[in-house]
Design a protein around this motif. Structure first.
Motif, PDB file in Angstrom:
ATOM      1  N   HIS A  19       0.795  -1.220   0.000  1.00 21.20           N
ATOM      2  CA  HIS A  19       0.000   0.000   0.000  1.00 21.20           C
ATOM      3  C   HIS A  19       0.831   1.276   0.000  1.00 21.20           C
ATOM      4  O   HIS A  19       0.342   2.350  -0.347  1.00 21.20           O
ATOM      5  CB  HIS A  19      -0.931   0.030   1.219  1.00 21.20           C
ATOM      6  CG  HIS A  19      -0.223   0.461   2.478  1.00 21.20           C
ATOM      7  ND1 HIS A  19       0.617  -0.376   3.190  1.00 21.20           N
ATOM      8  CD2 HIS A  19      -0.202   1.654   3.137  1.00 21.20           C
ATOM      9  CE1 HIS A  19       1.100   0.264   4.235  1.00 21.20           C
ATOM     10  NE2 HIS A  19       0.640   1.503   4.225  1.00 21.20           N
ATOM     11  N   PRO A  70      -4.482   3.033  -0.299  1.00 18.41           N
ATOM     12  CA  PRO A  70      -5.866   3.067   0.208  1.00 18.41           C
ATOM     13  C   PRO A  70      -6.638   4.244  -0.367  1.00 18.41           C
ATOM     14  O   PRO A  70      -6.058   5.203  -0.898  1.00 18.41           O
ATOM     15  CB  PRO A  70      -5.676   3.222   1.717  1.00 18.41           C
ATOM     16  CG  PRO A  70      -4.367   3.947   1.849  1.00 18.41           C
ATOM     17  CD  PRO A  70      -3.502   3.424   0.734  1.00 18.41           C
ATOM     18  N   GLU A  71      -7.956   4.133  -0.253  1.00 20.33           N
ATOM     19  CA  GLU A  71      -8.840   5.226  -0.650  1.00 20.33           C
ATOM     20  C   GLU A  71      -9.282   5.970   0.616  1.00 20.33           C
ATOM     21  O   GLU A  71      -9.136   5.464   1.721  1.00 20.33           O
ATOM     22  CB  GLU A  71     -10.071   4.680  -1.369  1.00 20.33           C
ATOM     23  CG  GLU A  71      -9.771   3.696  -2.506  1.00 20.33           C
ATOM     24  CD  GLU A  71      -9.743   2.245  -2.046  1.00 20.33           C
ATOM     25  OE1 GLU A  71     -10.717   1.773  -1.416  1.00 20.33           O
ATOM     26  OE2 GLU A  71      -8.717   1.602  -2.317  1.00 20.33           O
ATOM     27  N   PRO A  72      -9.823   7.175   0.456  1.00 25.03           N
ATOM     28  CA  PRO A  72     -10.404   7.854   1.623  1.00 25.03           C
ATOM     29  C   PRO A  72     -11.528   7.008   2.222  1.00 25.03           C
ATOM     30  O   PRO A  72     -12.278   6.348   1.503  1.00 25.03           O
ATOM     31  CB  PRO A  72     -10.938   9.160   1.047  1.00 25.03           C
ATOM     32  CG  PRO A  72     -10.165   9.376  -0.210  1.00 25.03           C
ATOM     33  CD  PRO A  72      -9.887   8.006  -0.760  1.00 25.03           C
ATOM     34  N   LEU A  84      -3.808   3.215  10.184  1.00 22.84           N
ATOM     35  CA  LEU A  84      -4.115   4.298   9.240  1.00 22.84           C
ATOM     36  C   LEU A  84      -5.609   4.602   9.279  1.00 22.84           C
ATOM     37  O   LEU A  84      -6.338   4.310   8.332  1.00 22.84           O
ATOM     38  CB  LEU A  84      -3.670   3.919   7.823  1.00 22.84           C
ATOM     39  CG  LEU A  84      -2.164   3.829   7.590  1.00 22.84           C
ATOM     40  CD1 LEU A  84      -1.874   3.251   6.207  1.00 22.84           C
ATOM     41  CD2 LEU A  84      -1.508   5.194   7.734  1.00 22.84           C
ATOM     42  N   ARG A 118      -8.798   5.626   6.391  1.00 18.31           N
ATOM     43  CA  ARG A 118      -8.464   5.087   5.078  1.00 18.31           C
ATOM     44  C   ARG A 118      -9.227   3.792   4.852  1.00 18.31           C
ATOM     45  O   ARG A 118      -9.484   3.040   5.786  1.00 18.31           O
ATOM     46  CB  ARG A 118      -6.966   4.832   4.950  1.00 18.31           C
ATOM     47  CG  ARG A 118      -6.109   6.082   5.032  1.00 18.31           C
ATOM     48  CD  ARG A 118      -6.272   6.935   3.780  1.00 18.31           C
ATOM     49  NE  ARG A 118      -5.393   8.087   3.785  1.00 18.31           N
ATOM     50  CZ  ARG A 118      -5.744   9.280   4.256  1.00 18.31           C
ATOM     51  NH1 ARG A 118      -6.954   9.457   4.776  1.00 18.31           N
ATOM     52  NH2 ARG A 118      -4.897  10.288   4.211  1.00 18.31           N
ATOM     53  N   CYS A 119      -9.561   3.527   3.603  1.00 17.47           N
ATOM     54  CA  CYS A 119     -10.282   2.306   3.229  1.00 17.47           C
ATOM     55  C   CYS A 119      -9.394   1.461   2.330  1.00 17.47           C
ATOM     56  O   CYS A 119      -8.860   1.956   1.323  1.00 17.47           O
ATOM     57  CB  CYS A 119     -11.586   2.657   2.519  1.00 17.47           C
ATOM     58  SG  CYS A 119     -12.508   1.208   1.940  1.00 17.47           S
ATOM     59  N   PHE A 120      -9.254   0.181   2.664  1.00 18.04           N
ATOM     60  CA  PHE A 120      -8.362  -0.712   1.931  1.00 18.04           C
ATOM     61  C   PHE A 120      -9.136  -1.749   1.102  1.00 18.04           C
ATOM     62  O   PHE A 120      -8.625  -2.845   0.853  1.00 18.04           O
ATOM     63  CB  PHE A 120      -7.413  -1.410   2.914  1.00 18.04           C
ATOM     64  CG  PHE A 120      -6.342  -0.515   3.442  1.00 18.04           C
ATOM     65  CD1 PHE A 120      -5.097  -0.463   2.851  1.00 18.04           C
ATOM     66  CD2 PHE A 120      -6.587   0.309   4.533  1.00 18.04           C
ATOM     67  CE1 PHE A 120      -4.102   0.377   3.329  1.00 18.04           C
ATOM     68  CE2 PHE A 120      -5.606   1.150   5.030  1.00 18.04           C
ATOM     69  CZ  PHE A 120      -4.357   1.189   4.418  1.00 18.04           C
ATOM     70  N   ARG A 150      -2.139  -4.415   5.739  1.00 17.79           N
ATOM     71  CA  ARG A 150      -3.219  -3.628   6.327  1.00 17.79           C
ATOM     72  C   ARG A 150      -4.551  -4.372   6.244  1.00 17.79           C
ATOM     73  O   ARG A 150      -4.719  -5.310   5.474  1.00 17.79           O
ATOM     74  CB  ARG A 150      -3.317  -2.282   5.605  1.00 17.79           C
ATOM     75  CG  ARG A 150      -2.043  -1.466   5.652  1.00 17.79           C
ATOM     76  CD  ARG A 150      -1.612  -1.202   7.075  1.00 17.79           C
ATOM     77  NE  ARG A 150      -0.328  -0.525   7.153  1.00 17.79           N
ATOM     78  CZ  ARG A 150       0.338  -0.318   8.280  1.00 17.79           C
ATOM     79  NH1 ARG A 150      -0.148  -0.758   9.428  1.00 17.79           N
ATOM     80  NH2 ARG A 150       1.501   0.305   8.268  1.00 17.79           N
TER      81      ARG A 150
END
Length: 221
Positions: free
Chosen positions: A85, A110-112, A129, A132-134, A157
Protein backbone atom coordinates in the motif's frame (compact mmCIF):
# COMPACT_ATOMS: atom_id res chain seq x y z
CA UNK A 1 18.74 6.58 24.24
CA UNK A 2 15.78 4.50 25.49
CA UNK A 3 15.44 2.92 22.05
CA UNK A 4 19.15 2.08 21.98
CA UNK A 5 18.95 0.50 25.44
CA UNK A 6 16.07 -1.69 24.31
CA UNK A 7 18.19 -3.09 21.46
CA UNK A 8 21.27 -3.56 23.64
CA UNK A 9 19.35 -5.34 26.38
CA UNK A 10 17.10 -7.50 24.22
CA UNK A 11 19.55 -10.40 23.72
CA UNK A 12 19.58 -10.79 27.52
CA UNK A 13 15.79 -11.11 27.48
CA UNK A 14 16.11 -13.74 24.77
CA UNK A 15 18.62 -15.70 26.83
CA UNK A 16 16.17 -15.81 29.74
CA UNK A 17 13.27 -17.10 27.63
CA UNK A 18 12.98 -20.86 27.08
CA UNK A 19 13.86 -21.79 23.51
CA UNK A 20 14.90 -18.29 22.46
CA UNK A 21 18.62 -18.30 23.32
CA UNK A 22 19.48 -20.16 20.11
CA UNK A 23 18.04 -17.32 18.04
CA UNK A 24 20.31 -14.60 19.49
CA UNK A 25 22.94 -14.80 16.67
CA UNK A 26 20.19 -14.62 14.02
CA UNK A 27 18.54 -11.68 15.74
CA UNK A 28 21.85 -9.80 15.84
CA UNK A 29 22.43 -10.61 12.15
CA UNK A 30 19.00 -9.16 11.33
CA UNK A 31 20.26 -5.75 12.48
CA UNK A 32 22.97 -5.60 9.81
CA UNK A 33 22.64 -3.17 6.86
CA UNK A 34 20.42 -4.41 4.03
CA UNK A 35 23.14 -5.85 1.73
CA UNK A 36 24.49 -8.02 4.59
CA UNK A 37 21.23 -8.83 6.39
CA UNK A 38 19.89 -12.40 5.99
CA UNK A 39 16.83 -12.54 3.75
CA UNK A 40 14.05 -13.94 5.93
CA UNK A 41 10.44 -12.88 6.50
CA UNK A 42 9.96 -10.84 9.66
CA UNK A 43 8.03 -13.56 11.44
CA UNK A 44 8.77 -15.33 14.72
CA UNK A 45 12.06 -17.22 14.28
CA UNK A 46 10.50 -20.58 15.15
CA UNK A 47 7.92 -20.01 12.40
CA UNK A 48 10.73 -19.26 9.94
CA UNK A 49 12.39 -22.54 10.91
CA UNK A 50 9.22 -24.46 10.04
CA UNK A 51 8.92 -22.59 6.72
CA UNK A 52 12.40 -23.81 5.87
CA UNK A 53 11.11 -27.39 6.07
CA UNK A 54 8.43 -26.75 3.42
CA UNK A 55 9.19 -27.15 -0.29
CA UNK A 56 8.37 -23.79 -1.87
CA UNK A 57 9.93 -24.12 -5.31
CA UNK A 58 7.09 -23.58 -7.76
CA UNK A 59 4.60 -22.93 -4.93
CA UNK A 60 1.94 -20.30 -5.51
CA UNK A 61 2.35 -17.61 -2.84
CA UNK A 62 0.27 -14.48 -2.27
CA UNK A 63 1.27 -11.87 0.30
CA UNK A 64 -0.36 -8.78 1.76
CA UNK A 65 2.54 -6.56 2.79
CA UNK A 66 5.92 -6.68 1.05
CA UNK A 67 9.50 -6.47 2.24
CA UNK A 68 11.99 -9.08 3.39
CA UNK A 69 9.32 -11.74 2.90
CA UNK A 70 9.11 -10.81 -0.81
CA UNK A 71 12.81 -11.47 -1.28
CA UNK A 72 12.52 -14.67 0.76
CA UNK A 73 9.72 -16.21 -1.34
CA UNK A 74 11.63 -15.40 -4.52
CA UNK A 75 14.84 -16.90 -3.13
CA UNK A 76 12.91 -20.07 -2.31
CA UNK A 77 11.66 -20.31 -5.91
CA UNK A 78 7.98 -19.50 -5.33
CA UNK A 79 5.61 -17.96 -7.86
CA UNK A 80 4.67 -14.74 -6.11
CA UNK A 81 1.98 -12.08 -6.08
CA UNK A 82 2.71 -9.28 -3.60
CA UNK A 83 0.46 -6.37 -2.63
CA UNK A 84 1.82 -3.19 -1.03
CA UNK A 85 0.00 0.00 0.00
CA UNK A 86 2.94 2.36 0.61
CA UNK A 87 4.53 3.94 -2.52
CA UNK A 88 7.83 4.76 -0.81
CA UNK A 89 8.25 1.26 0.61
CA UNK A 90 7.15 -0.30 -2.69
CA UNK A 91 9.94 1.62 -4.48
CA UNK A 92 12.52 0.60 -1.87
CA UNK A 93 11.64 -3.09 -2.14
CA UNK A 94 11.62 -2.93 -5.95
CA UNK A 95 15.16 -1.54 -5.93
CA UNK A 96 16.30 -4.60 -3.95
CA UNK A 97 14.82 -7.10 -6.40
CA UNK A 98 17.33 -8.91 -8.62
CA UNK A 99 17.19 -7.60 -12.21
CA UNK A 100 15.93 -10.87 -13.68
CA UNK A 101 13.15 -11.30 -11.06
CA UNK A 102 9.67 -12.18 -12.23
CA UNK A 103 6.77 -11.48 -9.90
CA UNK A 104 3.43 -9.74 -9.81
CA UNK A 105 4.20 -6.78 -7.52
CA UNK A 106 1.22 -4.47 -7.03
CA UNK A 107 1.10 -1.01 -5.50
CA UNK A 108 -2.45 -0.44 -4.21
CA UNK A 109 -2.78 2.68 -2.01
CA UNK A 110 -5.87 3.07 0.21
CA UNK A 111 -8.84 5.23 -0.65
CA UNK A 112 -10.40 7.85 1.62
CA UNK A 113 -12.65 6.22 4.20
CA UNK A 114 -14.27 6.65 7.58
CA UNK A 115 -12.99 5.88 11.08
CA UNK A 116 -14.43 2.37 10.99
CA UNK A 117 -13.81 -0.54 13.36
CA UNK A 118 -10.55 -2.24 12.22
CA UNK A 119 -11.81 -5.55 13.66
CA UNK A 120 -14.78 -5.57 11.25
CA UNK A 121 -13.78 -7.55 8.13
CA UNK A 122 -16.42 -5.69 6.11
CA UNK A 123 -14.96 -2.28 7.01
CA UNK A 124 -11.58 -2.65 5.21
CA UNK A 125 -10.05 -0.46 7.92
CA UNK A 126 -6.58 -0.35 9.48
CA UNK A 127 -5.89 0.66 13.06
CA UNK A 128 -2.54 2.12 11.94
CA UNK A 129 -4.12 4.30 9.24
CA UNK A 130 -7.53 5.48 10.48
CA UNK A 131 -9.70 7.26 7.95
CA UNK A 132 -8.46 5.09 5.08
CA UNK A 133 -10.28 2.31 3.23
CA UNK A 134 -8.36 -0.71 1.93
CA UNK A 135 -11.14 -2.36 -0.08
CA UNK A 136 -9.31 -2.30 -3.41
CA UNK A 137 -6.14 -3.53 -1.69
CA UNK A 138 -7.93 -6.44 0.03
CA UNK A 139 -9.72 -7.55 -3.15
CA UNK A 140 -6.50 -8.01 -5.12
CA UNK A 141 -6.68 -11.72 -4.32
CA UNK A 142 -10.14 -12.18 -5.83
CA UNK A 143 -9.00 -13.09 -9.35
CA UNK A 144 -6.94 -16.02 -8.06
CA UNK A 145 -8.91 -19.29 -8.40
CA UNK A 146 -10.26 -20.80 -5.20
CA UNK A 147 -8.15 -23.60 -3.77
CA UNK A 148 -5.06 -22.71 -5.83
CA UNK A 149 -2.74 -20.99 -3.32
CA UNK A 150 -0.13 -23.01 -1.48
CA UNK A 151 0.53 -20.15 0.93
CA UNK A 152 -0.93 -16.75 1.77
CA UNK A 153 0.89 -14.37 4.11
CA UNK A 154 -1.15 -11.65 5.82
CA UNK A 155 1.27 -9.05 7.13
CA UNK A 156 -0.18 -5.82 5.75
CA UNK A 157 -3.22 -3.63 6.33
CA UNK A 158 -6.89 -4.45 7.07
CA UNK A 159 -5.93 -7.94 8.16
CA UNK A 160 -9.40 -9.18 9.21
CA UNK A 161 -10.70 -8.37 5.72
CA UNK A 162 -7.63 -9.95 4.13
CA UNK A 163 -8.21 -13.13 6.13
CA UNK A 164 -11.79 -13.46 4.95
CA UNK A 165 -10.86 -12.96 1.28
CA UNK A 166 -7.86 -15.31 1.50
CA UNK A 167 -9.57 -18.30 3.15
CA UNK A 168 -11.19 -19.75 0.00
CA UNK A 169 -7.98 -19.38 -2.01
CA UNK A 170 -5.98 -21.86 0.12
CA UNK A 171 -5.67 -25.39 -1.23
CA UNK A 172 -6.17 -28.40 1.07
CA UNK A 173 -2.94 -28.76 3.02
CA UNK A 174 -1.97 -25.17 2.23
CA UNK A 175 -0.99 -22.48 4.72
CA UNK A 176 -2.55 -19.20 5.73
CA UNK A 177 -0.01 -17.23 7.79
CA UNK A 178 -1.11 -14.40 10.07
CA UNK A 179 1.64 -12.30 11.57
CA UNK A 180 1.20 -10.43 14.87
CA UNK A 181 -1.63 -12.82 15.69
CA UNK A 182 -1.34 -11.82 19.35
CA UNK A 183 -3.58 -8.86 18.43
CA UNK A 184 -6.95 -10.50 19.18
CA UNK A 185 -9.04 -8.09 17.11
CA UNK A 186 -7.64 -9.61 13.91
CA UNK A 187 -9.79 -12.72 14.36
CA UNK A 188 -12.43 -11.51 16.84
CA UNK A 189 -15.17 -11.04 14.22
CA UNK A 190 -14.32 -13.78 11.72
CA UNK A 191 -16.94 -16.23 12.95
CA UNK A 192 -16.43 -19.67 11.38
CA UNK A 193 -14.17 -18.44 8.56
CA UNK A 194 -11.22 -20.46 9.89
CA UNK A 195 -13.21 -23.54 10.92
CA UNK A 196 -11.47 -25.75 8.32
CA UNK A 197 -7.99 -24.71 9.45
CA UNK A 198 -5.72 -26.08 12.17
CA UNK A 199 -3.68 -23.36 13.91
CA UNK A 200 -0.07 -23.63 15.02
CA UNK A 201 1.00 -20.70 17.21
CA UNK A 202 4.60 -19.51 17.43
CA UNK A 203 5.66 -17.04 20.14
CA UNK A 204 9.11 -15.52 20.39
CA UNK A 205 11.65 -13.12 18.96
CA UNK A 206 11.39 -11.71 15.45
CA UNK A 207 14.06 -10.21 13.19
CA UNK A 208 14.95 -6.56 13.32
CA UNK A 209 13.09 -5.32 16.39
CA UNK A 210 13.55 -5.83 20.17
CA UNK A 211 10.15 -7.42 20.85
CA UNK A 212 8.57 -10.81 21.36
CA UNK A 213 5.63 -11.41 19.04
CA UNK A 214 3.32 -14.12 17.74
CA UNK A 215 2.84 -15.71 14.33
CA UNK A 216 0.12 -18.25 13.57
CA UNK A 217 0.14 -20.83 10.77
CA UNK A 218 -3.34 -21.98 9.77
CA UNK A 219 -3.22 -25.22 7.78
CA UNK A 220 -6.27 -26.13 5.69
CA UNK A 221 -7.58 -29.59 6.54
Amino acid sequence: MTRLRSYVGFPLHMLRRPGQARHVPRWLASLLPAPLRPTVPWLVFDAIDDLERIELRGARVFEYGSGASTLYWLRRGATLTSVEHDPTWHAQVRRRLPPDTTLDYRLVPPEPGSHADPADPTAYASAALPGRCFKHYVHQIDAIPNGSCDLVLIDGRARPACLVRAVPKIRPGGLLILDNSDRPYYTAQLGAALADFTPTIYCGAVPGVPVFAQTTFYMRS
